[in-house]
Write a protein that holds these residues in place. Structure first.
Motif, short mmCIF file in Angstrom:
data_model
loop_
_atom_site.label_atom_id
_atom_site.label_comp_id
_atom_site.label_asym_id
_atom_site.label_seq_id
_atom_site.Cartn_x
_atom_site.Cartn_y
_atom_site.Cartn_z
N LEU A 15 -33.29 12.72 -20.59
CA LEU A 15 -33.08 13.86 -21.50
C LEU A 15 -33.91 15.06 -21.05
CD1 LEU A 15 -33.42 11.84 -24.82
CD2 LEU A 15 -31.30 12.88 -23.99
N GLY A 16 -33.25 16.17 -20.76
CA GLY A 16 -33.96 17.37 -20.31
C GLY A 16 -34.32 17.24 -18.85
N VAL A 33 -35.26 7.98 -20.89
CA VAL A 33 -36.52 8.60 -20.48
C VAL A 33 -36.45 10.10 -20.77
CG1 VAL A 33 -37.10 6.92 -18.69
CG2 VAL A 33 -35.71 8.90 -18.11
N ALA A 34 -37.62 10.70 -20.95
CA ALA A 34 -37.66 12.15 -21.18
C ALA A 34 -39.04 12.70 -20.87
CB ALA A 34 -37.31 12.47 -22.64
N ASN A 35 -39.04 13.91 -20.33
CA ASN A 35 -40.26 14.71 -20.25
C ASN A 35 -39.95 15.99 -21.03
OD1 ASN A 35 -42.57 16.10 -19.67
ND2 ASN A 35 -42.01 16.56 -17.55
N PRO A 36 -40.03 15.90 -22.36
CA PRO A 36 -39.55 17.02 -23.20
C PRO A 36 -40.60 18.13 -23.30
CG PRO A 36 -40.40 15.27 -24.58
CD PRO A 36 -40.54 14.78 -23.16
N PRO A 37 -40.21 19.29 -23.82
CA PRO A 37 -41.21 20.32 -24.07
C PRO A 37 -42.14 19.86 -25.20
CG PRO A 37 -39.09 20.98 -24.97
CD PRO A 37 -38.86 19.69 -24.24
N TYR A 38 -43.43 19.77 -24.90
CA TYR A 38 -44.35 19.24 -25.92
C TYR A 38 -45.60 20.10 -26.11
CZ TYR A 38 -46.22 17.10 -21.62
OH TYR A 38 -46.69 16.89 -20.35
N PHE A 92 -41.28 8.13 -22.83
CA PHE A 92 -41.35 9.59 -22.63
C PHE A 92 -42.78 10.06 -22.42
CE2 PHE A 92 -41.47 8.64 -27.12
CZ PHE A 92 -42.50 9.44 -27.60
N GLU A 93 -42.86 11.21 -21.75
CA GLU A 93 -44.15 11.86 -21.53
C GLU A 93 -44.49 12.73 -22.73
OE1 GLU A 93 -44.62 13.69 -17.63
OE2 GLU A 93 -45.73 15.35 -18.54
N ARG A 115 -50.54 9.46 -21.82
CA ARG A 115 -49.55 10.52 -21.56
C ARG A 115 -48.11 10.04 -21.59
NH1 ARG A 115 -51.01 15.00 -19.04
NH2 ARG A 115 -49.01 15.65 -19.82
N VAL A 116 -47.92 8.72 -21.62
CA VAL A 116 -46.55 8.18 -21.69
C VAL A 116 -46.54 7.12 -22.77
CG1 VAL A 116 -44.75 6.91 -20.48
CG2 VAL A 116 -46.07 8.61 -19.23
N SER A 117 -45.57 7.24 -23.69
CA SER A 117 -45.44 6.26 -24.75
C SER A 117 -43.99 5.83 -24.86
CB SER A 117 -45.90 6.83 -26.10
OG SER A 117 -47.30 7.07 -26.08
N GLY A 118 -43.80 4.71 -25.53
CA GLY A 118 -42.42 4.24 -25.71
C GLY A 118 -42.37 2.98 -26.51
N GLY A 119 -41.17 2.51 -26.71
CA GLY A 119 -40.98 1.28 -27.47
C GLY A 119 -39.59 0.73 -27.20
#
Ligand code: GLN
Length: 268
Positions: free
Chosen positions: A108-109, A172-177, A227-228, A260-264
């Motif tokens: 995504l992104g 997966v994603a490295n979205p604007p955060y 994702f980051e 810096r990276v989380s998920g489930g």
């Protein structure tokens, strides 16, 4: 804008760019004079660098996970910390496991495409779909996939909105955060990068909230979201994952020990 300090390493990279010569060639020809057009081009690049433009945009390329990716100001510059996300994603799908080779991955992104393309290359038979809302970014990503000789399905889409109904094994994603008003946005390379790739123009968690809340509908049972996120978002992100019903929540630290990276995982 304050003028930027230029170090010798950067100057050498710019010299390589205008001369078309390798670092080894330049080193072996230290006395070689630059032709006037090259000197003019070099001076122009030094000026732009001194005004703050990122080296990656001046060179038009940045290495990520051992491969060169074309970059333009339409895309975020690939960063080393995002390699952690890729490493974890590769481990989840299981590079050596032929049963997993049919896995479906969604990025995504996508930006430059560095995550999606690297995953497609590292997990050779896996099918990867990558979305971005920006047609200009998708053009860069498509160009990178072509250069690196890999097939990735690119879709112009605002997160999940433009996707056809399908379930994925891994999202997966490295979205604007970055939160709006964060001082980092006014510093260094970030000043020149697409704002929409960096910030949600809110508290920094808006895109992540949407992704975490929506991903369950797009994951297969047992599928993973990874994702980051920002250095100070680990707690908030964990709460969001719990709230959305994710199990086996993981939080991974970078080399500096910062999550810096989380998920489930979606329960089976
Ligand atoms: N890691 C980037 C930075 O702060 C932000 C990238 C992002 O928002 N996805 O430099």
């Amino acid at each position: 804008m304050a003028r930027q300090h230029i170090c010798a390493a950067e100057a050498r990279l710019l010299l390589g760019q205008v001369s078309g010569r390798s670092a080894a060639w330049l080193e072996a020809h230290r006395e070689e004079a630059l032709a006037p057009p090259q000197l003019a081009a070099f001076n122009a690049l030094v000026e732009r660098r001194a005004a703050g433009e990122p080296v990656a945009y001046l060179l038009g390329t940045r290495e990520f996970y051992g491969r060169d990716f074309a970059v333009t100001p339409a895309v975020l510059i690939p960063r080393p910390e995002t390699e952690l996300l890729v490493e974890l994603a590769v481990a989840k799908v299981g590079a050596g496991d032929t049963a997993q080779r049919a896995a479906r991955i969604l990025d995504l992104g996508a930006g430059s495409g560095c995550i999606a393309i690297t995953l497609a290359l590292e997990l050779s038979l896996t099918r990867v779909t990558a979305v971005d809302v920006s047609p200009a970014a998708l053009a860069v990503a498509r160009d990178n996939a072509t250069r690196l000789g890999v097939a990735v399905e690119f879709v112009e889409s605002n997160w999940f909105a433009g996707l056809r109904e399908e379930r994925f094994d891994l999202i997966v994603a490295n979205p604007p955060y970055v939160a709006s008003g964060d001082s980092h946005l006014a510093q260094g390379d970030l000043r020149f990068e697409p704002a929409s790739a960096l910030t949600d123009h809110a508290d920094g968690l808006a895109a992540i909230r949407h992704i975490v809340a929506t991903a369950p509908r797009w994951l297969k049972p047992g599928g993973w979201l990874l994702f980051e996120h920002g250095y100070d978002q680990a707690r908030a992100v964990r709460d969001l994952l719990v709230g959305a019903g994710f199990a086996d929540i993981e939080q991974h630290s970078d080399l500096a020990g910062i999550v810096r990276v989380s998920g489930g995982r979606m329960s089976d």
